[in-house]
Design an enzyme around this catalytic site. Structure first.
Site, short mmCIF file in Angstrom:
data_model
loop_
_atom_site.label_atom_id
_atom_site.label_comp_id
_atom_site.label_asym_id
_atom_site.label_seq_id
_atom_site.Cartn_x
_atom_site.Cartn_y
_atom_site.Cartn_z
NE ARG A 293 1.47 85.08 -10.88
CZ ARG A 293 0.41 84.71 -11.61
NH1 ARG A 293 -0.42 85.60 -12.10
NH2 ARG A 293 0.19 83.44 -11.84
CB SER B 243 22.74 46.53 18.75
OG SER B 243 23.77 46.04 17.94
#
Length: 461
Positions: A321, A282
């Site tokens: 497609r 920390s």
């Protein structure tokens, strides 16, 4: 920075150099060119295009002959990268021998090239995944065996349940990763399939040669892929399946990470991530040692699961497609692939250096003042006085021990008149109240998994 996977700061956390290279512009373009070279060689061999054209096209199918800046500009203008690559290839070949470049890309379409390149990238990705799974399985097999008889508390609804062993916990994870190896071996034949069908998938451009299917078969062989039974331009189950598989794999990594985070809590302290100076520290609390690798795994896995869902949207494609769903794959596949490999490597790193604290496990087994073995006592009493009667009796004794810890669960059992009348003596009660005696078949199940219960698992090459 456009994403964490290409960030100079974050890329080695949320990606890996190997997976990022697979999904780079250079590799994708190289696979486009590999397709074009293989197609030209096959068609020249079959007499569909001139032999000389095949040789010259092959010689120019190298990324160093492609101007990537021009490719970027032309892709933005045209909308797809394949046509700009083909145009540069044609030009390059014609510079060597006039007219020979016109035979490039003969009978193919953009999606044939793109899909096949994607399959080749996924082939490379799944190889990385396979290698990571193999290493993880090796480490887990060792951990499961080493701690096969180390007792700890199993948890149910985040509460202590009954004793088990840490090796049993690792063996469950091992079995899961072995199932992932099986899944990968099963899906690869479906995934590693050529796309080559022309505009609508019917091979109409080559049908008059009488050799169209032969071209398809030989092209697949040249690229080391399987032959498609039919075109799959808008049938995207292959891609959705591998995405779902990668989500499953990263989900297993996240389940492991969650357990590590919970077991690493200050009040629990049964395992720790590998120590490295200042890792997980920390900025203001010097005592902190956060489970940072597990944190990354958690975030990565959640993202992969969300991105993989997009591949199911990409399955809903129009006609032969599509108009849009296909491009979803371009966006999410690189991220899914690189994130998953990163999750696996974080998982492997934690497993290789995990710190196991058996004394903390033993200490935590005593937290309930003996009640963690209440099921063992209930089952023994149940044979004497009935299971439900025993359940209610032991429930009340557990409640008393929890409210007033001055007397242990065992002491209260010894003092209870109903228990005394059951015929179960002090020696048996002491045996029942030892958590190490109530780990069930933990060790046997560890042995079954580590000795190859899933003997048919095969690692793909």
């Amino acid at each position: 920075m456009t994403s964490v996977t290409d960030s100079v700061i974050f890329r080695h956390i949320f990606s890996t150099p190997e997976s990022s290279e697979i999904w780079s512009d250079t590799t994708r373009t190289r696979y486009y060119l590999q397709f074009e070279a293989a197609l030209a060689l096959v068609q020249a061999r079959l007499g569909i295009i001139p032999n000389e054209a095949g040789e010259v096209i092959k010689s120019r199918c190298r990324p160093d002959f492609i101007d990537m800046d021009e490719l970027a500009v032309e892709t933005k203008r045209i909308g797809y990268p394949v046509l700009p690559v083909v145009k540069q290839l044609v030009r390059s070949v014609n510079e060597v021998k006039g007219g020979m470049g016109e035979w490039a890309h003969w009978g193919a379409t953009t999606q044939d090239v793109t899909d096949t390149a994607t399959v080749l990238q996924l082939r490379d990705t799944t190889l990385l995944v396979s290698q990571a799974l193999e290493e993880i399985v090796k480490v887990l097999r060792d951990l499961a065996s080493r701690y096969a008889s180390t007792p700890m508390a199993a948890r149910s609804n985040l509460q202590q349940a009954v004793p088990m062993t840490f090796g049993f916990k690792m063996a469950r994870l091992l079995a899961t990763f072995q199932r992932h190896q099986q899944r990968l071996a099963e899906l690869l034949p479906r995934l590693l399939v050529l796309e080559f069908g022309g505009a609508a998938g019917t091979l109409a451009t080559l049908s008059d040669t009488g050799l169209a299917l032969q071209v398809q078969e030989d092209l697949a062989k040249e690229l080391g892929l399987n032959v498609p039974e039919i075109a799959w331009h808008t049938e995207r189950d292959r891609i959705a399946e591998v995405g779902a598989f990668l989500a499953l794999v990263s989900g297993t990594c996240a389940k492991f990470a969650l357990d590590v985070k919970l077991l690493m809590q200050t009040e629990v302290g049964e395992v720790s991530e590998p120590y490295a100076p200042h890792r997980g520290s920390s900025s203001t609390m010097p005592q902190k040692r956060n489970p940072i690798s597990s944190v990354y795994i958690t975030a990565i896995s959640s993202t992969v699961r969300q991105l993989s869902a997009a591949l199911f949207d990409a399955m809903v494609e129009d006609h032969e497609r599509s108009t849009g769903p296909w491009e979803i794959e371009w966006i999410v596949l690189p991220q899914i692939s690189t994130l998953t490999h990163a999750a696996l490597m974080h998982t492997l790193s934690v497993l290789q250096g995990i710190e196991v604290h058996p004394e903390a496990m033993k200490k935590n087994l005593d937290l309930t003042n003996g009640a963690v073995v209440s099921e063992a006592v209930m089952m023994a009493l149940g044979r004497k006085i009935g299971r439900q009667v025993a359940h209610d009796l032991v429930y009340d004794i557990c409640r008393e021990a929890a409210v007033d810890p001055s007397a242990s669960f065992l002491d209260r059992l010894l003092e209870n008149e109903a228990v005394q009348k059951s015929g179960i003596g002090k020696g048996e009660l002491e045996h029942l109240c030892d958590p190490a005696n109530y780990v069930g078949l933990s060790e046997e199940m560890v042995s079954r998994v580590t000795k190859g219960f899933l003997s048919d698992v095969q690692s793909p090459n």
